[in-house]
Structure formats: structure tokens, C-alpha cells
Motif scaffolding. Structure first.
Motif, PDB file in Angstrom:
ATOM      1  N   ARG A 147       0.854  -1.203   0.000  1.00 52.89           N
ATOM      2  CA  ARG A 147       0.000   0.000   0.000  1.00 52.89           C
ATOM      3  C   ARG A 147       0.881   1.241   0.000  1.00 52.89           C
ATOM      4  O   ARG A 147       0.658   2.186  -0.731  1.00 52.89           O
ATOM      5  N   ASP A 150       2.428   1.741  -3.276  1.00 54.87           N
ATOM      6  CA  ASP A 150       1.431   2.277  -4.211  1.00 54.87           C
ATOM      7  C   ASP A 150       1.273   3.791  -4.071  1.00 54.87           C
ATOM      8  O   ASP A 150       1.123   4.498  -5.063  1.00 54.87           O
ATOM      9  N   ILE A 151       1.307   4.245  -2.813  1.00 51.37           N
ATOM     10  CA  ILE A 151       1.181   5.688  -2.585  1.00 51.37           C
ATOM     11  C   ILE A 151       2.359   6.419  -3.224  1.00 51.37           C
ATOM     12  O   ILE A 151       2.193   7.405  -3.931  1.00 51.37           O
ATOM     13  N   LEU A 152       3.576   5.881  -2.986  1.00 51.75           N
ATOM     14  CA  LEU A 152       4.758   6.509  -3.572  1.00 51.75           C
ATOM     15  C   LEU A 152       4.673   6.495  -5.094  1.00 51.75           C
ATOM     16  O   LEU A 152       5.056   7.443  -5.762  1.00 51.75           O
ATOM     17  N   LEU A 153       4.149   5.392  -5.643  1.00 54.34           N
ATOM     18  CA  LEU A 153       4.062   5.283  -7.094  1.00 54.34           C
ATOM     19  C   LEU A 153       3.010   6.215  -7.689  1.00 54.34           C
ATOM     20  O   LEU A 153       3.032   6.483  -8.884  1.00 54.34           O
ATOM     21  N   SER A 154       2.075   6.692  -6.838  1.00 58.45           N
ATOM     22  CA  SER A 154       1.052   7.579  -7.376  1.00 58.45           C
ATOM     23  C   SER A 154       1.604   8.979  -7.635  1.00 58.45           C
ATOM     24  O   SER A 154       0.955   9.798  -8.265  1.00 58.45           O
TER      25      SER A 154
END
Lengths: 312, 334
Positions: A147, A150-154
Motif C-alpha cells: 500500500r 502504491d502511494i509513492l508510485l502515485s
């Protein structure tokens, strides 16, 4: 799924003599086979050559550079109306601030190498740690870590690097952390997915059946076998890191000390005299592109060498 | 399909909460007192006090987060410290420019990238394939801003073919109902103005689009060369189908799946590349605004814009995933 060409159809490329079966049987033949394929690949030779020259220049910069770094004794040769081009004394002319261009480029290689390598190592280690924990332990740990990733990838990676560098202030250290941190999600994701696919293979089943401890299986069996794609990614990320250093410097987030030569900043500083001396930006730009090309070629060649499926 | 969509949208919620947390703490790890670092060099005791009151920096941390999120929910994304305007208004004001440039760049990447990649994938090892692959490699390794400077120097400064900067010739005075200059020209019937605006987009679009173009070429090539060897292609050939039908229905349609994902991911690259390109071409978009904010350390703008861009990026990738479900039946089923 790719199926090897059958005898009835003309094969599209050379059939691999040392296919995946031969490689998965002995641990070291993967690397041995990869090395042999690498040596035959012209892409690897060019990439490796560029990388060798770059590292050599960066390491021996003080011996190779014709002048002292950042000596601005030729300021009168760089004015808004005239910039000294290449001549016998200054092979590539004078830079924006009145230093010898070649000297600054050579020392710039050093800066690029240091920041590129350190930032990639930061991304690699932190990412590998997260990826190994997620892929190895699974369950809740996996969910929480992924999770976060995912935040970093957003956030697009350059913007992530910008926000970190902007928070930390102008220094080489900030650059390294910013660019390294932006790489963490890439490595974490990659290592996790490779480990997950490895953990379903027969040798893990065998190790389990032998009653090996889970930690030993993860660290001793799954992790080493998952490193190939990570090494490839690290090589490719070195290219990205070198370009991103330049981009952050271009945005004014780079090293603040004017005595440190940095290719990206050389491009920015040359901009106001670009009309009369386009080479002020051209030389450092070419240096960045060639270095990034070297690492990219080497990374691609490594990927092909380590993945027999890709050989066609 | 609906269940897939709902689940996919549901997955976005924790990411967005996490993102707001991340950006919330980001301001707090800035060196020094948060109000002071938000205000930067212009910090006055009154200013600090006003910000403390506004954001509640003297309150317990969880209360501060609640304040922050409820402000976000009300559409209050803070104020620019430098220009004293709401961050959201600035973003909406600058967005059309960036969308225009991004659209041109993406159009270039897709319209040129897919045919080139397809050709290279079908004719692997040929000289044209080698040329396409080598050129696309050069496209990947050239820094965006360097390419922008080069293009500007050659095509605008030296050859004088295209304008050097801005969105439109300053002498053109027309209405801008939508703030998309090309569209405005078409709507109002000012075709000369639309043409001029379009010319202003070519060089920035080219500079911004080169890396995505190179990546689309490479992905398409790899994907096509994978699909060509699939059993169903061989079956189609054995059945004696027309080559055109095989190319279109069997090869291209299957090969495009990874390309669609790649295009979605490229949008992140385009949005961050905008900071670099818009600066070089003095385009008044979100990238240039962000650049100015970086220069003066205008943290509320940075915080807000990064949140917006991440939000846009997440929505785009959501759409890409959903379109993936439409193109590929296997995604719907699983």
C-alpha cells in the motif's frame, strides 16, 4: 507463453543451446551463461566501454583534467558578447563562468558518478529491504508495504524527487536522498514480484520438504535467485539517476556550491549565452546523454543475457 | 465489468488517504517550525501566528490532520505564499496550457510510436528495425530539458521556423472562452489565432513527447515480436486468413494491451516533464508555476500541486485499467 519454434517452421533466431532447463539445474551456470552471452553482445560491449571510460574519467579526474577545477581565471573570455570557443589552450573552450570547459566536464563526470551510484544504492537497499519483507513474509506485512509503495508510485518519480529535494535544501546529499527515495518503490515492487514467482518454483518446494527454516529459504534460496532482474533494473536506474540529477539541477535544486562542477547546472548556466555560444549547453548535454546511453545499453544487454526467453 | 470497476475504484481510496497523510507529514519534516518553513524568508511573527491559527500547528498532531483533511474536503488547498492566490484556482487556471502540450506530446508518441514499433517488431533484424531501435534509445537517454533547449535553438532561433516561447503571439488579441488556445481559435472562428497557438505547441510537444515516443516504440516492438510467435497467429496463418486480417485482428489487437498500460504510465512522465519543458519555452502552465514555486520555496503550492498531479495520475491509471478490462476479456473474468 512463448513456444519454441518447431522443426516444421523456420526458426526465427538461433536456438539457445543452453536453454532454461540447463540453467535451472545448476546455480552458477545461470551467471556463467549470462556472462558468455554478454561477451558476444555488441550492445554490452558498447555500453560497457562507455561505462568504463566514464568511471575511469570520474576516478582519475584530477590527473586527466588539463587545469585546476573551478579556476575562474579566464572570466574575460566569457562575456555576454564573446565566449572563447575551442583553441589549442582550451580544447573545448571556456565555460559560462570562465573555467576551462574540458576540466569542468571531467569533474562533472565525478559528480554524476557519485550521485548516480549513491542514489541508486539508496533506492536499491531500501527498496530491496521492503520488497524482501513483503515478498518473503507475505500476509499483513505484504499488504501494508505494498500500500505504501502504491502511494509513492502515485506521485510521478521526478515530482517525488523534487518534493524531497525542495524539503531538504540545496546539497549533493539532498540530491542523492531525493533521487534514491524516488527509486525505492520501483525496486520494492520488482523484488517482491520476482520473489513471489520464485517462491512457487520446485527448488523452494524441495527446500521446504527438506525442512529448511523459512528464513534460510528466503535469504539463501529465493533472494539470490531473484537478484537478476534487480541488477538489470539498477543498471537502468543509474541512467535515469544521472538524467534526474541534471533535471533537478536545472530546476535549481542541485548542489549549491559553485565550485562543484555538475553537468545539469552547466546547461542551465550556459543558457543566457546560448545564442553566441551554443556549445556551453551542448557539451554537458552530450555528456549526460552518452553516459545514460552507456548504462542503458549495458542494462538492456544484461536483461537479455539473464533472460533466455528474450533471446530471439 | 462493473464489479471489476468498483473494486478498482475501491483500491484507490486507501492510496488517496495515504497520499494525504504523506503530504501532511511532508510539511512537518521541513526543517524548522512548519509555519516558518511554509512562509520561508518572508516569515514575520504575525504571518507565523496567522498560519498557526489557520492550520492549527500548535494543536495535537491528529487534530491538525483532521483540520487539513476537512480543509481539503471543502476544496481549500491553501494559499500561495508568493502570489497570494488560492492554490486550487492557480491550478485550474494553468491546467489548460499543460493539457494542450501534453496532448500534442501524447499524440506524437501514439501516432508515430505505434506504427514504428509495429513495423520494427514485424521486421526484426532488418536495417530499418535497427535504425528505429537505435533512434528510440537516443530518445530515452536525452534529458528532456536539453532536448527542449536544442529544439528551441535550431528550429526557433536559428531557422526561425517556429515561435520561441509563449502560447500565442502577443499581437494577437482574441477571446479565450475555454482557455485552450487552439480550441478557442476554432470556436470563435479566429483560425489564424488557432494556427498560431498550434505552432507554439509544436516544439514543446516534440520535446516532451520524445521520451514517451521512444518508450512506446520499444514496448510496441517487444510486444508485437512476442505475439507474432503465439500459437493463434500460426493457426490463423495455417487457416489461410488474409495477412491484413491477421495483422489487425490477431497481432495488433493483442500486442496493444501492454502498450495501453505504458501510455497511462507515460502520463506521469509527461506531467513531471512539463516542469522542464514549460520552463524552457516560457509556457504559462502548471509546470512553469511549479518551477516558480520551487524557486521561492512556496510550499503550499508545491504540496497542493503534487496532490493534484498525483490525483490526476491515479485517475488516469484507473481509466487505463478500466479500458484494459474493456479490451481484454480475461481481465473482466479474473
Amino acid at each position: 507463453m512463448t513456444i519454441a519454434p518447431t522443426a516444421t517452421l523456420p526458426p526465427e533466431g538461433p536456438l539457445s543451446p543452453d536453454g532454461p532447463t540447463a540453467e535451472s539445474m545448476a546455480g552458477e551456470s545461470l551467471w556463467k551463461g549470462a556472462w558468455q552471452r554478454l561477451r558476444r553482445n555488441p550492445m554490452a560491449l558498447i555500453g560497457g566501454g562507455i561505462m568504463a571510460v566514464f568511471v575511469f574519467v570520474a576516478l582519475f579526474a584530477p590527473l586527466l583534467a588539463p587545469y585546476e577545477p573551478a579556476s575562474t581565471e579566464w572570466t574575460e573570455l566569457s562575456t555576454p558578447f564573446f565566449v572563447q570557443g575551442s583553441n589549442s589552450e582550451h580544447l573545448l573552450g571556456i565555460d559560462r563562468w570562465g573555467s576551462d570547459m574540458l576540466t569542468q566536464l571531467i569533474f562533472g563526470a565525478r559528480q554524476s558518478l557519485i550521485i548516480g551510484v549513491v542514489s541508486t544504492l539508496i533506492g536499491l537497499f531500501a527498496g530491496a529491504l521492503l520488497g524482501t519483507l513483503a515478498g518473503g513474509l507475505g500476509g499483513k506485512v505484504d499488504t501494508v508495504i505494498m500500500r505504501f509503495v502504491d502511494i509513492l508510485l502515485s506521485i510521478p518519480s521526478l515530482l517525488l524527487a523534487i518534493s524531497i529535494a525542495a524539503a531538504m535544501g540545496k546539497s549533493s546529499f539532498a540530491l542523492m536522498v531525493a533521487i534514491g527515495a524516488a527509486q525505492i518503490p520501483i525496486f520494492a515492487r520488482l523484488l517482491r514480484s520476482t520473489m513471489l514467482s520464485q517462491s512457487r518454483s520446485d527448488y523452494v518446494l524441495a527446500a521446504n520438504a527438506l525442512g529448511l527454516r523459512r528464513r534460510n529459504i528466503i535469504l539463501g534460496h529465493i533472494l539470490p535467485n531473484s537478484l537478476g532482474p534487480t541488477i538489470v533494473q539498477a543498471t537502468l536506474n543509474l541512467a535515469t539517476a544521472i538524467i534526474e540529477v541534471a533535471a533537478l539541477s536545472f530546476l535549481g535544486l542541485g548542489e549549491d556550491d559553485p565550485a562543484v562542477a555538475e553537468w545539469g547546472r552547466m546547461i542551465v548556466s550556459g543558457q543566457d549565452r546560448f545564442q553566441i555560444a551554443p556549445w556551453l549547453a551542448f557539451y554537458p548535454g552530450i555528456c549526460i546523454a552518452i553516459t545514460a546511453l552507456g548504462f542503458t545499453l549495458l542494462g538492456e544487454a544484461l536483461r537479455e543475457a539473464l533472460d533466455p526467453k528474450q533471446r530471439r | 465489468m462493473l464489479r471489476f470497476a468498483v473494486r478498482r475504484i475501491g483500491l484507490m481510496v486507501p492510496t488517496l488517504i495515504g497520499l494525504s497523510l504523506l503530504l501532511f507529514f511532508w510539511v512537518r519534516i521541513l526543517p524548522g517550525d512548519p509555519a516558518r518553513s511554509l512562509l520561508g524568508q518572508r516569515a514575520t511573527p504575525e504571518g507565523i501566528e496567522r498560519l498557526n491559527e489557520l492550520y492549527g500547528f500548535d494543536q495535537p498532531i491528529w487534530k491538525q490532520y483532521v483540520t487539513y483533511v476537512s480543509a481539503l474536503a471543502r476544496g481549500d488547498f491553501g494559499q500561495s505564499i508568493d502570489l497570494h492566490e488560492p492554490v486550487l484556482d492557480a491550478f485550474i487556471d494553468k491546467l489548460p496550457t499543460t493539457i494542450e502540450v501534453t496532448f500534442v506530446a501524447l499524440l506524437l508518441a501514439v501516432a508515430v510510436g505505434i506504427p514504428l514499433g509495429y513495423y520494427a517488431g514485424r521486421h526484426q533484424g532488418g536495417w530499418l528495425d535497427t535504425a528505429i531501435v537505435s533512434t528510440s534509445l537516443l530518445g530515452v537517454v536525452t534529458p528532456v530539458f536539453f532536448l527542449a533547449i536544442l529544439l528551441k535553438y535550431v528550429f526557433a532561433d536559428q531557422l526561425g521556423l517556429l515561435p520561441t516561447q509563449g502560447r500565442q503571439d502577443a499581437r494577437i488579441d482574441v477571446d479565450h472562452p475555454t482557455n485552450f488556445y487552439v480550441l478557442d481559435g476554432l470556436i470563435t472562428g479566429e483560425y489564424a489565432a488557432a494556427w498560431d497557438a498550434l505552432q507554439h505547441l509544436i516544439l514543446p510537444g516534440l520535446a516532451l513527447g520524445t521520451i514517451p515516443l521512444a518508450i512506446v516504440v520499444r514496448i510496441t516492438r517487444a510486444s508485437v515480436s512476442d505475439v507474432v510467435h503465439e500459437d493463434y497467429v500460426r493457426t490463423a496463418e495455417a487457416k489461410g486468413l488474409y495477412a491484413g486480417t491477421i495483422n489487425r485482428r490477431h497481432i495488433l489487437r493483442n500486442a496493444l494491451l501492454p502498450v495501453v498500460t505504458t501510455i497511462g504510465l507515460q502520463l506521469g512522465l509527461l506531467l513531471s516533464g512539463a516542469v522542464l519543458t514549460e520552463t524552457v519555452f516560457a509556457l504559462d502552465g502548471i509546470g512553469n508555476y511549479l518551477y516558480d514555486a520551487i524557486t521561492v520555496r512556496d510550499y503550499p503550492v508545491l504540496q497542493g500541486f503534487i496532490l493534484f498531479i498525483a490525483l490526476m495520475y491515479s485517475i488516469i491509471n484507473l481509466l487505463v485499467d478500466l479500458s484494459y478490462g474493456l479490451i481484454d476479456p480475461r481481465v473482466r473474468v479474473s
